[in-house]
Write an enzyme that holds these catalytic residues in place. Structure first.
Site, mmCIF file in Angstrom:
data_model
loop_
_atom_site.group_PDB
_atom_site.id
_atom_site.type_symbol
_atom_site.label_atom_id
_atom_site.label_comp_id
_atom_site.label_asym_id
_atom_site.label_seq_id
_atom_site.Cartn_x
_atom_site.Cartn_y
_atom_site.Cartn_z
ATOM 1 N N CYS A 66 17.254 -42.188 3.654
ATOM 2 C CA CYS A 66 16.770 -41.798 2.526
ATOM 3 C C CYS A 66 15.283 -41.407 2.694
ATOM 4 O O CYS A 66 14.414 -42.595 2.680
ATOM 5 C CB CYS A 66 17.212 -42.594 1.306
ATOM 6 S SG CYS A 66 16.173 -42.663 -0.057
ATOM 7 N N CYS A 69 13.043 -43.507 0.254
ATOM 8 C CA CYS A 69 13.055 -44.736 0.647
ATOM 9 C C CYS A 69 11.845 -45.181 1.694
ATOM 10 O O CYS A 69 11.350 -45.961 1.652
ATOM 11 C CB CYS A 69 14.333 -45.369 1.014
ATOM 12 S SG CYS A 69 15.693 -45.370 0.175
#
Ligand code: FAD
EC number: 1.8.3.2
Length: 495
Positions: A66, A69
């Site tokens: 991600c 992230c």
């Protein structure tokens, strides 16, 4: 009778060896890495959160693929740097962790916390996460979703609001406001349980590093100290480690000639870490100074000595006294300290008969050291500014300990001092263990509570037996040899 005692002690060795949490090793290994947040997964999640001394935990659920992230990681690390690892600026308060939900093995764990997006952050007491779960509509959960942690600043603000602190991202080591300087807080001692383990491990490391078992006298002194730890150390894993050393002592140190190497084909003293391999270093919390070079080990050693003193029985009081005196004299590598301490040992002319007398002796001896250092440190400026030496306990901590006091002297109520010390270095010191055991299974809870009772009741057994044998044969080796023979077929060999 001594045979029964020896067998009981052998039982203690086996019982002690049945518990060995590996999670602190994980904490140490991970905190040694560049990333400060502790990487958790299905396997270590419960054990790390169960074992951490921190009061709160943040768990970040993320996915390594991600992009948001990845961008968030530096923010999260900025906050983790404050709380995690040996260089933590505010240690023992918040454990910052992360779980990668993109790893298949973690799917069930992430599902339990109803992870709906990445990154998703949770907050709560560590034990609440153990075997825990979170559901969006459950009102009364002690686990909270951190809804405003998009940047390091906002995350730290959110944490500050939760715990009423004022930490800043620029806080530097040893300039923190949270150092446990207010020693009038009765509850702070419970943090010292980890310091006692660390100080024990450090004392053992120093003995190894100096190859300090050099003669039959130092060998006997070492064995007696290890025996005291095997029976009375407040930590199960230190009792276990000490018992293992005793059982193997005649192999490790034949005729007092010890081999110290930490690795190598054969069993050596270095391969028998006294409190197991998992005790991290540099984590002193109760004993953490506000400067780099203050407190730590010597503070931990005092707490160890006080905690041993309140756990022994009347019949062991003089043995414990001579054991500690000899230990300091032979193995505390601070010349001034051991010389002064030895003088105070030599001033005791009548053998102790009561554990109470020994408890009060350690306390008053410590106060004599405090009194001397109070003056030295004030004139030399060498003390820790946040932890000036005081005659202890201060009135705020134990008002009943004081009969009267003025600028020049204190008249103590020794009965109250004794009661206070018994509780402070007894149940209060291990209360963190007990608190944490609440969330454990029934079996584990029983064994955690046993930590106290075993450490208290077992004292008479080995020391009484040891004394009997020592007196009869003048050879501690006989005891070790007996244990070893009893254990040889049963004990798991360390390779
Ligand atoms: P410490 O004195 O280490 O005490 C640790 C904690 O124990 C305190 O925070 C307090 O909570 C509690 N405490 C304090 N006093 C008492 C008491 N009377 N009874 C019970 N609990 C108490 N340093 C020197 O410079 N010269 C010396 O000669 C010397 N001798 C030492 C002898 C021994 C055996 C030991 C273990 C240490 C000695 N030290 C000496 C080190 C010194 O005593 C301190 O440990 C060190 O200065 C760190 O102080 P601290 O503030 O952490 O508190």
């Amino acid at each position: 009778m001594s045979l029964v005692h020896l067998l009981l002690f052998a039982g203690l060795v086996i019982a002690a060896s049945s518990s060995s949490p590996g999670s602190r090793l994980i904490l140490r290994e991970i905190s040694d890495q560049k990333d400060k947040a502790v990487e958790l997964n299905t396997t270590n999640f419960d054990s790390v959160l169960k074992d951490t001394p921190a009061k709160y935990a943040v768990v970040e659920f993320f996915a390594h693929w991600c992009p948001a992230c990845r961008n968030y990681k530096p923010h999260y690390e900025k906050v983790a740097r404050l709380f995690n690892g040996p260089d933590a600026i505010h240690p023992g308060i918040v454990l910052m962790t992360r779980v990668d939900c993109a790893m298949k093995t973690n799917t069930k764990l992430c599902d339990k916390f109803s992870v709906s997006h990445y990154p998703m952050l949770f907050w709560g007491p560590p034990t609440k996460f153990v075997s825990g779960s979170w559901e969006p509509k459950k009102d009364k959960s002690e686990i909270l979703v951190i809804d405003d942690g998009r940047t390091a600043e906002r995350l730290l603000n959110w944490i500050n609001k939760q715990i009423g602190s004022s930490y800043g991202l620029d806080d530097q080591k040893f300039k923190n406001e949270h150092a446990l300087s207010n020693l009038t807080d009765y509850n702070q001692i419970s943090q010292a349980v980890y310091d006692v383990e660390e100080a024990t491990a450090e004392a053992f490391d120093i003995i190894l590093a100096h190859k300090a078992i050099k003669s039959s006298e130092t060998s006997a002194s070492f064995i007696r100290f290890i025996q005291l730890l095997a029976a009375h150390h407040l930590s199960r894993r230190c009792r276990k480690g000490a018992a293992e050393i005793l059982v193997n002592y005649d192999d490790l140190c034949p005729s007092g000639n010890c081999s110290y190497e930490k690795s190598g084909g054969n069993d050596t003293l270095g391969n028998f870490p006294i409190c197991g391999k998992d005790v991290p270093r540099g984590y002193y919390m109760f004993c953490r100074g506000s400067k780099n070079d203050t407190r730590g080990f010597s503070c931990g050693l005092w707490v160890l000595m006080h905690s041993l003193s309140v756990r022994i029985e009347d019949g062991e009081s003089h043995f414990a006294f001579t054991t500690i005196c000899d230990f300091v004299n032979n193995f505390f590598m601070c010349d001034e300290c051991r010389l002064h301490f030895n003088d105070m040992c030599l001033s005791v002319k009548t053998p102790f008969k009561k554990a109470r007398d020994f408890v009060l002796w350690v306390w008053s001896t410590h106060n004599k050291v405090n009194e001397r250092l109070l003056k030295d440190e004030a004139s030399l400026g060498t003390g820790d500014p946040k932890f000036p030496k005081i005659i202890w306990p201060p009135k705020e901590l134990c008002p009943l300990c004081y009969l009267s006091s003025n600028q020049k002297s204190i008249e103590w109520d020794h009965e109250h001092v004794y009661k206070f010390l018994k509780n402070y270095y007894g149940p209060k010191l291990v209360s963190l263990y007990k608190e944490k055991s609440v969330s454990r299974s029934k079996e584990e809870t029983v064994s955690a509570t046993e930590d106290l009772t075993v450490a208290t009741n077992a004292l008479v057994v080995p020391i009484g037996a040891a004394l009997a044998i020592a007196i009869a044969s003048c050879a501690f080796g006989a005891l070790a040899c007996y244990w070893r023979t009893q254990q040889k077929n049963r004990k798991p060999r360390r390779r």
